[in-house]
Each structure stands twice: as structure tokens, then as C-alpha cells.
Write an enzyme that holds these catalytic residues in place. Structure first.
Site, PDB file in Angstrom:
ATOM      1  N   TRP A   9       0.820  -1.226   0.000  1.00  0.00           N
ATOM      2  CA  TRP A   9       0.000   0.000   0.000  1.00  0.00           C
ATOM      3  C   TRP A   9       0.847   1.267   0.000  1.00  0.00           C
ATOM      4  O   TRP A   9       0.316   2.364  -0.139  1.00  0.00           O
ATOM      5  CB  TRP A   9      -0.928   0.004   1.214  1.00  0.00           C
ATOM      6  CG  TRP A   9      -2.083  -0.951   1.123  1.00  0.00           C
ATOM      7  CD1 TRP A   9      -2.353  -1.826   0.115  1.00  0.00           C
ATOM      8  CD2 TRP A   9      -3.146  -1.108   2.085  1.00  0.00           C
ATOM      9  NE1 TRP A   9      -3.508  -2.528   0.392  1.00  0.00           N
ATOM     10  CE2 TRP A   9      -4.014  -2.107   1.594  1.00  0.00           C
ATOM     11  CE3 TRP A   9      -3.435  -0.520   3.311  1.00  0.00           C
ATOM     12  CZ2 TRP A   9      -5.154  -2.520   2.291  1.00  0.00           C
ATOM     13  CZ3 TRP A   9      -4.571  -0.929   4.007  1.00  0.00           C
ATOM     14  CH2 TRP A   9      -5.424  -1.917   3.495  1.00  0.00           C
ATOM     15  N   LYS A  10       2.137   1.134   0.228  1.00  0.00           N
ATOM     16  CA  LYS A  10       3.043   2.299   0.318  1.00  0.00           C
ATOM     17  C   LYS A  10       2.488   3.289   1.351  1.00  0.00           C
ATOM     18  O   LYS A  10       1.978   2.852   2.376  1.00  0.00           O
ATOM     19  CB  LYS A  10       3.261   2.918  -1.069  1.00  0.00           C
ATOM     20  CG  LYS A  10       3.713   1.860  -2.081  1.00  0.00           C
ATOM     21  CD  LYS A  10       4.213   2.419  -3.382  1.00  0.00           C
ATOM     22  CE  LYS A  10       4.632   1.277  -4.300  1.00  0.00           C
ATOM     23  NZ  LYS A  10       5.229   1.703  -5.543  1.00  0.00           N
ATOM     24  N   GLU A  96      12.041   2.537  -3.820  1.00  0.00           N
ATOM     25  CA  GLU A  96      11.734   3.881  -3.292  1.00  0.00           C
ATOM     26  C   GLU A  96      12.558   4.169  -2.036  1.00  0.00           C
ATOM     27  O   GLU A  96      12.939   5.301  -1.779  1.00  0.00           O
ATOM     28  CB  GLU A  96      10.220   3.994  -3.024  1.00  0.00           C
ATOM     29  CG  GLU A  96       9.452   4.133  -4.331  1.00  0.00           C
ATOM     30  CD  GLU A  96       8.066   3.523  -4.345  1.00  0.00           C
ATOM     31  OE1 GLU A  96       7.501   3.287  -3.263  1.00  0.00           O
ATOM     32  OE2 GLU A  96       7.549   3.283  -5.451  1.00  0.00           O
ATOM     33  N   GLU A 172      11.798  -6.367  -9.192  1.00  0.00           N
ATOM     34  CA  GLU A 172      11.025  -5.170  -9.519  1.00  0.00           C
ATOM     35  C   GLU A 172      11.862  -4.234 -10.386  1.00  0.00           C
ATOM     36  O   GLU A 172      12.583  -3.378  -9.857  1.00  0.00           O
ATOM     37  CB  GLU A 172      10.623  -4.437  -8.238  1.00  0.00           C
ATOM     38  CG  GLU A 172       9.684  -5.227  -7.351  1.00  0.00           C
ATOM     39  CD  GLU A 172       8.728  -4.300  -6.599  1.00  0.00           C
ATOM     40  OE1 GLU A 172       7.519  -4.470  -6.769  1.00  0.00           O
ATOM     41  OE2 GLU A 172       9.201  -3.418  -5.889  1.00  0.00           O
ATOM     42  N   GLY A 178       4.999   1.593 -11.171  1.00  0.00           N
ATOM     43  CA  GLY A 178       4.114   2.747 -11.037  1.00  0.00           C
ATOM     44  C   GLY A 178       3.788   3.502 -12.314  1.00  0.00           C
ATOM     45  O   GLY A 178       2.998   4.430 -12.291  1.00  0.00           O
ATOM     46  N   SER A 218       3.799  -2.504 -11.949  1.00  0.00           N
ATOM     47  CA  SER A 218       2.596  -2.310 -12.784  1.00  0.00           C
ATOM     48  C   SER A 218       1.768  -3.586 -12.969  1.00  0.00           C
ATOM     49  O   SER A 218       1.184  -3.792 -14.038  1.00  0.00           O
ATOM     50  CB  SER A 218       2.969  -1.729 -14.153  1.00  0.00           C
ATOM     51  OG  SER A 218       3.602  -0.482 -14.007  1.00  0.00           O
ATOM     52  N   GLY A 239       1.541  -2.880  -6.306  1.00  0.00           N
ATOM     53  CA  GLY A 239       1.507  -1.565  -5.674  1.00  0.00           C
ATOM     54  C   GLY A 239       0.177  -0.893  -5.919  1.00  0.00           C
ATOM     55  O   GLY A 239      -0.826  -1.184  -5.258  1.00  0.00           O
TER      56      GLY A 239
HETATM   57  P1  PGA Z   1       3.221  -0.696  -8.856  1.00  0.00           P
HETATM   58  O1  PGA Z   1       4.222  -0.777  -7.602  1.00  0.00           O
HETATM   59  O2  PGA Z   1       2.434  -1.976  -8.878  1.00  0.00           O
HETATM   60  O3  PGA Z   1       2.370   0.506  -8.585  1.00  0.00           O
HETATM   61  O4  PGA Z   1       4.073  -0.547 -10.073  1.00  0.00           O
HETATM   62  C1  PGA Z   1       4.922  -1.952  -7.309  1.00  0.00           C
HETATM   63  C2  PGA Z   1       5.880  -1.700  -6.190  1.00  0.00           C
HETATM   64  O5  PGA Z   1       6.455  -0.605  -6.120  1.00  0.00           O
HETATM   65  O6  PGA Z   1       6.071  -2.574  -5.310  1.00  0.00           O
END
Ligand code: PGA
Length: 258
Positions: A9-10, A96, A172, A178, A218, A239
Site C-alpha cells: 500500500w506504500k 523507493e 522489480e 508505477g 505495474s 503496488g
Molecule cells: P506498482 O508498484 O504496482 O504501482 O508498479 C509496485 C511496487 O512498487 O512494489
């Protein structure tokens, strides 16, 4: 090996009410399927309440932690503290965190070892920044394998073979996170085979086969099959699409073959 569907969920959602609502929608859509484990990784402050609400149907994970177990480290959360509230996984080394918080491979390595010591499972994220490029003669420069090979070696330094079964490696590619530009199933499979090969070199074949290797970047209900079926990954790290309850349930249903 059971499949892992992980929602990252960040730093979302912005209120506890919304977090509870989203978690409720996801919980309702999940059936007890032995072949699929659903892990939700919300912000730290929602963890305790969501663990209580999960009634063992959904497993909870954190998005980061510190490498010391306690002490004068203002603002940090330790693996022992996470274990104590019933958390089972910790995402570590997310791009990130590497980018915005300057986490180095050495820091990530300390965190991986501390997480394992607390009997939690690390979800170790790694990946290259840009798509593989070619030199002027058209030969591939192999950035993916160079970067990933280094990350696997440095991030797992000193981790004994017996603990590899507790590790999830999330491939990733940063260029696919994202932005809605997912990586192809061929590229995901290539990376996963390369990670397995690196683990075989570091340990041995049977140890390497015990690690779970998943894909993130994504992922949505339209492409999840590319990774689970075609690229034969052990799961996905989702994400953006994990913030949409019905979309996340679709991803779960497709992965469990419902
Ligand atoms: P995303 O993020 O599915 O929005 O690309 C994946 C992640 O950063 O773990």
C-alpha cells in the site's frame, strides 16, 4: 509451492477509516485457498488493527524496519517489535527506499539478517533502473544481470543456506514500477532464472529452488497471468492496483485459478 500475492500500500490510504474499508473489501473477496497466500503491507500505524481484523485470513507485512532490535534509534521500528504484534513479512530494499532514503546494499543486508533473526520473512526487492540497452555494435550491455547479480550477492551476504527458504525475492525493474509500463513475461522469466542461477552459485541448486521469486511493477488483473503462468513466477508484488479492492481481488482470483 504456494503462490504469494502481496499488496504494497506504500504511504496510502491517508486515513485509518479508508484503510479499514479497503481491508474489509479485500478480506471479503478472499477465500481460504491453500495454494495462494495473500499478504497486505499497509503503513506501520495500521498494522496492529488490521492484524486483529484479519482473523488469520490475510497475512500482514511491514514495508520496512530497522536492523537493531531495540534502543535509542528515534523513529525506527524493529523486527522484534513487528514480530510481537503478529506481523509475518517485511518488504526490504524497495527501490523507493533505496532512492529517497539512500538505503545501501549494506544496510539492506543488515536488515535482511535482523528480519530472519526475528523469525520474520523478508521480501527483498531488487531490480535495475533502466531497460537493458545495446552498444553501437548491437550487443546487449546486460545491465539487468550485472545489477541484480550484485544486489543478490550483497543483500544476502552472510545469510545461511538453511534460511533461504524463508526469503522472498521480488524482481522489480524500476522502469516498470508505477508507470503502467510492465515488463514482458519473457523479461521477467529471464530475470527470475538469473536470480535462481546466482543463488545456485552462492549456495547450491536445492537451496536456490527453495527461495520464492516474485515479480513486481505495474501488475494488474490484465497482466497477472503473464507472470504467474507464462513466466512461472512464485507470485506478484502489487503496488497501485492493491489500493483498489475489487481489482486486487481479481488479481487474487486469477492467480488462484478461480
Ligand atoms: P506498482 O508498484 O504496482 O504501482 O508498479 C509496485 C511496487 O512498487 O512494489
Amino acid at each position: 509451492m504456494s503462490k504469494l500475492i502481496i499488496g504494497n500500500w506504500k504511504c496510502n490510504p491517508a486515513s485509518f477509516n479508508e484503510a479499514q474499508r479497503l481491508f474489509g473489501v479485500i478480506k471479503k473477496g478472499i477465500n481460504k485457498d491453500e495454494n495462494v497466500e495473500v499478504v497486505i503491507c499497509p503503513p506501520f500505524i495500521y498494522l496492529s488493527s488490521l492484524i486483529t481484523a484479519s482473523q488469520n485470513k490475510i497475512v500482514l507485512g511491514a514495508q520496512n524496519c530497522f536492523w537493531e532490535q531495540k534502543g535509542a534509534f528515534t523513529g525506527e521500528i524493529s523486527p522484534d517489535e513487528l514480530k510481537d504484534i503478529g506481523c509475518q513479512y517485511v518488504i526490504i530494499g524497495h527501490s523507493e527506499r533505496r532512492k529517497y532514503f539512500q538505503e545501501t546494499d549494506e544496510m539492506i543486508n543488515k536488515k535482511v539478517k535482523a528480519i530472519l533473526k526475528s523469525r520474520l520473512k523478508p521480501i527483498l526487492c531488487l531490480g535495475e533502473e533502466t531497460r537493458d540497452t545495446f552498444n553501437s555494435e548491437g550487443q546487449p550491455l546486460n545491465e539487468m544481470s550485472l545489477i541484480i547479480g550484485e544486489q543478490v550477492k550483497k543483500n544476502l551476504a552472510g545469510v545461511p543456506a538453511a534460511r533461504i527458504r524463508d526469503i522472498v525475492i521480488a524482481y522489480e525493474p524500476i522502469w516498470a514500477i508505477g508507470l503502467g509500463h510492465p515488463c514482458s513475461s519473457d523479461d521477467a522469466m529471464k530475470a527470475s532464472l538469473f536470480i535462481r542461477k546466482t543463488l545456485t552459485q552462492l549456495y547450491d541448486r536445492s537451496t536456490a529452488e527453495k527461495a520464492k521469486i516474485i515479480y513486481g511493477g505495474s501488475v494488474n488483473s490484465q497482466n497477472v497471468n503473464d507472470y504467474i503462468k507464462e513466466a512461472q513466477m512464485d507470485g506478484v508484488l502489487v503496488g497501485g492496483a492493491s489500493l483498489n479492492g475489487s481489482e486486487f481481488i481479481k488479481i487474487y482470483e486469477i492467480s488462484s485459478g478461480l
